[in-house]
Write a protein that holds these residues in place. Structure first.
Motif, PDB file in Angstrom:
ATOM      1  N   LEU A 187       9.633  52.757  43.942  1.00 19.16           N
ATOM      2  CA  LEU A 187      11.020  52.860  44.415  1.00 19.16           C
ATOM      3  C   LEU A 187      11.914  53.483  43.336  1.00 19.16           C
ATOM      4  CD1 LEU A 187      13.203  52.260  46.545  1.00 19.16           C
ATOM      5  CD2 LEU A 187      13.372  49.934  45.625  1.00 19.16           C
ATOM      6  N   HIS A 188      11.714  53.066  42.088  1.00 16.73           N
ATOM      7  CA  HIS A 188      12.534  53.633  41.010  1.00 16.73           C
ATOM      8  C   HIS A 188      12.288  55.130  40.843  1.00 16.73           C
ATOM      9  CE1 HIS A 188      13.358  49.479  38.991  1.00 16.73           C
ATOM     10  NE2 HIS A 188      14.133  49.733  40.020  1.00 16.73           N
ATOM     11  N   GLU A 189      11.040  55.553  40.976  1.00 15.17           N
ATOM     12  CA  GLU A 189      10.737  56.998  40.882  1.00 15.17           C
ATOM     13  C   GLU A 189      11.472  57.764  41.983  1.00 15.17           C
ATOM     14  OE1 GLU A 189       6.462  57.445  41.093  1.00 15.17           O
ATOM     15  OE2 GLU A 189       6.224  55.873  39.591  1.00 15.17           O
ATOM     16  N   LEU A 190      11.464  57.188  43.190  1.00 16.62           N
ATOM     17  CA  LEU A 190      12.131  57.855  44.312  1.00 16.62           C
ATOM     18  C   LEU A 190      13.644  57.876  44.110  1.00 16.62           C
ATOM     19  CD1 LEU A 190       9.896  56.388  47.123  1.00 16.62           C
ATOM     20  CD2 LEU A 190      10.197  58.830  46.651  1.00 16.62           C
ATOM     21  N   GLN A 191      14.179  56.802  43.535  1.00 11.06           N
ATOM     22  CA  GLN A 191      15.621  56.780  43.262  1.00 11.06           C
ATOM     23  C   GLN A 191      15.995  57.868  42.250  1.00 11.06           C
ATOM     24  OE1 GLN A 191      16.070  52.235  42.707  1.00 11.06           O
ATOM     25  NE2 GLN A 191      18.120  53.046  43.067  1.00 11.06           N
TER      26      GLN A 191
ATOM     27  N   ALA B  62      21.890  60.476  49.279  1.00 13.07           N
ATOM     28  CA  ALA B  62      20.859  60.440  48.230  1.00 13.07           C
ATOM     29  C   ALA B  62      21.487  60.134  46.878  1.00 13.07           C
ATOM     30  CB  ALA B  62      20.099  61.757  48.175  1.00 13.07           C
ATOM     31  N   SER B  63      22.660  60.696  46.613  1.00 18.15           N
ATOM     32  CA  SER B  63      23.231  60.429  45.288  1.00 18.15           C
ATOM     33  C   SER B  63      23.670  58.977  45.169  1.00 18.15           C
ATOM     34  CB  SER B  63      24.356  61.407  44.930  1.00 18.15           C
ATOM     35  OG  SER B  63      25.282  61.478  45.959  1.00 18.15           O
TER      36      SER B  63
ATOM     37  N   LEU C 246      22.144  56.428  46.751  1.00 14.75           N
ATOM     38  CA  LEU C 246      20.889  55.691  46.627  1.00 14.75           C
ATOM     39  C   LEU C 246      20.285  55.812  45.235  1.00 14.75           C
ATOM     40  CD1 LEU C 246      18.405  56.197  49.558  1.00 14.75           C
ATOM     41  CD2 LEU C 246      19.024  54.081  48.426  1.00 14.75           C
ATOM     42  N   GLY C 247      20.525  56.956  44.627  1.00 14.31           N
ATOM     43  CA  GLY C 247      19.909  57.242  43.328  1.00 14.31           C
ATOM     44  C   GLY C 247      20.527  56.479  42.174  1.00 14.31           C
TER      45      GLY C 247
ATOM     46  N   LEU D   4      18.268  65.207  43.815  1.00 16.18           N
ATOM     47  CA  LEU D   4      18.491  65.879  45.116  1.00 16.18           C
ATOM     48  C   LEU D   4      19.947  65.816  45.543  1.00 16.18           C
ATOM     49  CD1 LEU D   4      15.907  65.013  47.862  1.00 16.18           C
ATOM     50  CD2 LEU D   4      16.825  67.243  47.251  1.00 16.18           C
TER      51      LEU D   4
ATOM     52  N   GLU E  48      20.146  50.338  39.708  1.00 13.41           N
ATOM     53  CA  GLU E  48      20.724  49.000  39.855  1.00 13.41           C
ATOM     54  C   GLU E  48      21.259  48.517  38.518  1.00 13.41           C
ATOM     55  OE1 GLU E  48      17.509  46.669  41.574  1.00 13.41           O
ATOM     56  OE2 GLU E  48      17.007  48.484  42.680  1.00 13.41           O
TER      57      GLU E  48
ATOM     58  N   ARG F 267       7.911  48.412  43.264  1.00 13.06           N
ATOM     59  CA  ARG F 267       9.230  48.543  42.632  1.00 13.06           C
ATOM     60  C   ARG F 267       9.280  49.790  41.738  1.00 13.06           C
ATOM     61  NH1 ARG F 267      13.863  45.196  41.252  1.00 13.06           N
ATOM     62  NH2 ARG F 267      13.271  43.552  42.697  1.00 13.06           N
TER      63      ARG F 267
ATOM     64  N   VAL G  63      13.039  56.386  52.275  1.00 11.21           N
ATOM     65  CA  VAL G  63      12.747  56.063  50.877  1.00 11.21           C
ATOM     66  C   VAL G  63      11.942  54.758  50.821  1.00 11.21           C
ATOM     67  CG1 VAL G  63      13.771  55.334  48.680  1.00 11.21           C
ATOM     68  CG2 VAL G  63      14.700  57.311  49.903  1.00 11.21           C
TER      69      VAL G  63
ATOM     70  N   LEU H  46      10.035  62.981  48.826  1.00 10.44           N
ATOM     71  CA  LEU H  46      11.381  62.590  49.230  1.00 10.44           C
ATOM     72  C   LEU H  46      12.136  63.781  49.817  1.00 10.44           C
ATOM     73  CD1 LEU H  46      13.662  60.456  49.289  1.00 10.44           C
ATOM     74  CD2 LEU H  46      14.376  61.379  47.080  1.00 10.44           C
TER      75      LEU H  46
ATOM     76  N   ALA I  91       6.989  62.473  43.647  1.00  7.87           N
ATOM     77  CA  ALA I  91       8.067  61.702  44.286  1.00  7.87           C
ATOM     78  C   ALA I  91       9.122  62.636  44.867  1.00  7.87           C
ATOM     79  CB  ALA I  91       8.687  60.716  43.296  1.00  7.87           C
ATOM     80  N   THR I  92       9.500  63.659  44.106  1.00  6.01           N
ATOM     81  CA  THR I  92      10.530  64.588  44.574  1.00  6.01           C
ATOM     82  C   THR I  92      10.039  65.393  45.774  1.00  6.01           C
ATOM     83  OG1 THR I  92      11.443  64.734  42.355  1.00  6.01           O
ATOM     84  CG2 THR I  92      12.030  66.497  43.879  1.00  6.01           C
TER      85      THR I  92
ATOM     86  N   SER J 137      14.444  60.692  41.859  1.00  8.19           N
ATOM     87  CA  SER J 137      14.401  61.961  42.605  1.00  8.19           C
ATOM     88  C   SER J 137      15.617  62.091  43.498  1.00  8.19           C
ATOM     89  CB  SER J 137      13.154  62.023  43.482  1.00  8.19           C
ATOM     90  OG  SER J 137      12.003  61.967  42.695  1.00  8.19           O
ATOM     91  N   ALA J 138      16.046  60.989  44.105  1.00 10.94           N
ATOM     92  CA  ALA J 138      17.206  61.030  45.002  1.00 10.94           C
ATOM     93  C   ALA J 138      18.454  61.465  44.256  1.00 10.94           C
ATOM     94  CB  ALA J 138      17.411  59.670  45.664  1.00 10.94           C
ATOM     95  N   SER J 139      18.614  60.986  43.009  1.00 14.76           N
ATOM     96  CA  SER J 139      19.836  61.374  42.306  1.00 14.76           C
ATOM     97  C   SER J 139      19.815  62.861  41.965  1.00 14.76           C
ATOM     98  CB  SER J 139      20.100  60.485  41.084  1.00 14.76           C
ATOM     99  OG  SER J 139      18.986  60.427  40.271  1.00 14.76           O
TER     100      SER J 139
ATOM    101  N   LEU K   9       8.401  55.480  51.958  1.00 16.56           N
ATOM    102  CA  LEU K   9       7.678  56.237  50.926  1.00 16.56           C
ATOM    103  C   LEU K   9       7.286  55.324  49.770  1.00 16.56           C
ATOM    104  CD1 LEU K   9       9.644  59.616  50.615  1.00 16.56           C
ATOM    105  CD2 LEU K   9       7.325  59.314  51.480  1.00 16.56           C
TER     106      LEU K   9
ATOM    107  N   ALA L 108      19.818  50.186  47.758  1.00 17.07           N
ATOM    108  CA  ALA L 108      18.578  50.197  46.974  1.00 17.07           C
ATOM    109  C   ALA L 108      18.071  48.775  46.735  1.00 17.07           C
ATOM    110  CB  ALA L 108      18.793  50.915  45.647  1.00 17.07           C
TER     111      ALA L 108
ATOM    112  N   LEU M 145      16.248  47.629  49.765  1.00 13.38           N
ATOM    113  CA  LEU M 145      14.887  48.175  49.831  1.00 13.38           C
ATOM    114  C   LEU M 145      13.958  47.408  48.903  1.00 13.38           C
ATOM    115  CD1 LEU M 145      15.564  52.037  49.831  1.00 13.38           C
ATOM    116  CD2 LEU M 145      15.150  50.534  51.797  1.00 13.38           C
ATOM    117  N   ALA M 146      14.455  47.088  47.708  1.00 18.89           N
ATOM    118  CA  ALA M 146      13.635  46.325  46.767  1.00 18.89           C
ATOM    119  C   ALA M 146      13.274  44.961  47.357  1.00 18.89           C
ATOM    120  CB  ALA M 146      14.373  46.168  45.437  1.00 18.89           C
TER     121      ALA M 146
END
Lengths: 194, 194
Positions: free
Chosen positions: A179-183, B186-187, B189-190, A189, B193, A176, A150, B146, B142-143, A185-187, A153, A80, A83-84
């Motif tokens: 990216l945090h919003e997508l992160q 994804a987990s 990445l989520g 998912l 930081e 940035r 990610v 993604l 976002a969800t 969502s990733a957690s 996106l 992550a 990506l940032a």
């Protein structure tokens, strides 16, 4: 006879965007773009391979910026964080001075299905470059691909928000946040099914 | 004069793939495809709009299968469960009988940059359809985006593994494993930081 023209590239870009907006991308010729900028066709071709490159010429630079930022991130950086770093590096292309060109560019692309396809392909290439750079750092295949999507996106959402006419925030800050919003969502998912 | 031809579509598909492999996609004509299948050009055009559709004709069906599966998943289904349902629905297109066509199709596309672009655009359309279906279920922006990319990555990885000549496992099982790998990534990445 090659002659140095101050700000030729930007003048050509502005002329092109105005003409694309007024007459459509397909109906606009290189001669008209050069003419409106007060420059010659050969000056145009010193800066762009064709009129499509006025819209997509930034692609190679973005690929380079993304790749370099990921490759040169400290070894301890998480995916992550890579990506940032990539999004931060891209900010040089999205300065306040270029902000007024963005809504025009987006409108021209939105009005033409071939240009929309080109934009999708550009994003696929950016994703592919980011995935390569992440693999080179040792990311496994699934992580490299997912993280690259990610990144793209976050870039796409960030660009769209930055390009909004009323926006005054810098690109880095916006990207940035995306990216945090997508992160987040990733957690969600990533939670395994019960 | 329209005449019913048994298995015409599949015969045309097999002829086309053989000719694309032997002579290249660009050098193959519709007349040659029809001829090799023992059918007429008009029969070809009852099944396909052009020779490119032999390779990409499944796109509309996939869009439909993905969208329907996501829309009709139980209200309690998580986003990841919706993706699993979409991949499961796609399995009707990847039966053991069609397995031998897949490596040929992949090789034809890999040999032609225009077809590669078409394949990327197809994936972008699948992602866009999945994102729409997820938004319709109330997923946030976002969800939805993604998860759609995760779905398309799982589909792409699953298809590539399923299409490998030595593979004997069913598509659903392979695609589900690919989805789980992506969820694990994804987990990671989520994780925010520090």
């Amino acid at each position: 006879m090659a002659r140095w023209e101050p700000n030729a590239r930007e003048r050509l870009e502005r002329s092109a965007l105005t003409l694309f907006t007024e007459h459509g991308f397909d109906a606009t010729t290189v001669a008209e773009i050069a003419d409106r900028a007060g420059l010659t066709k050969s000056t145009f071709f010193r800066h762009f391979a064709d009129k499509r490159e006025v819209l997509f010429g930034g692609q190679d630079m973005l690929v380079q910026l993304f790749s370099d930022a990921i490759r040169t991130a400290p070894p301890s950086a998480t995916t992550a964080e890579c990506l940032a770093a990539a999004l931060e590096a891209a900010a040089v292309a999205f300065t306040p001075e270029r902000h007024d060109l963005a809504p025009q560019r987006r409108a021209v692309i939105a009005a033409n299905s071939e240009l929309q396809e080109r934009e999708l392909l550009k994003r696929a290439r950016l994703a592919s470059a980011m995935a390569d750079a992440l693999r080179a750092r040792g990311a496994d295949e699934a992580t490299a691909r997912l993280a690259a999507e990610v990144g793209v996106l976050a870039f796409g959402t960030g660009y769209a928000r930055w390009a909004a006419p009323e926006n005054r925030l810098p690109f880095t800050e916006i990207a940035r946040a995306a990216l945090h919003e997508l992160q987040a969502s990733a957690s969600t998912l990533g939670v395994p099914e019960s």
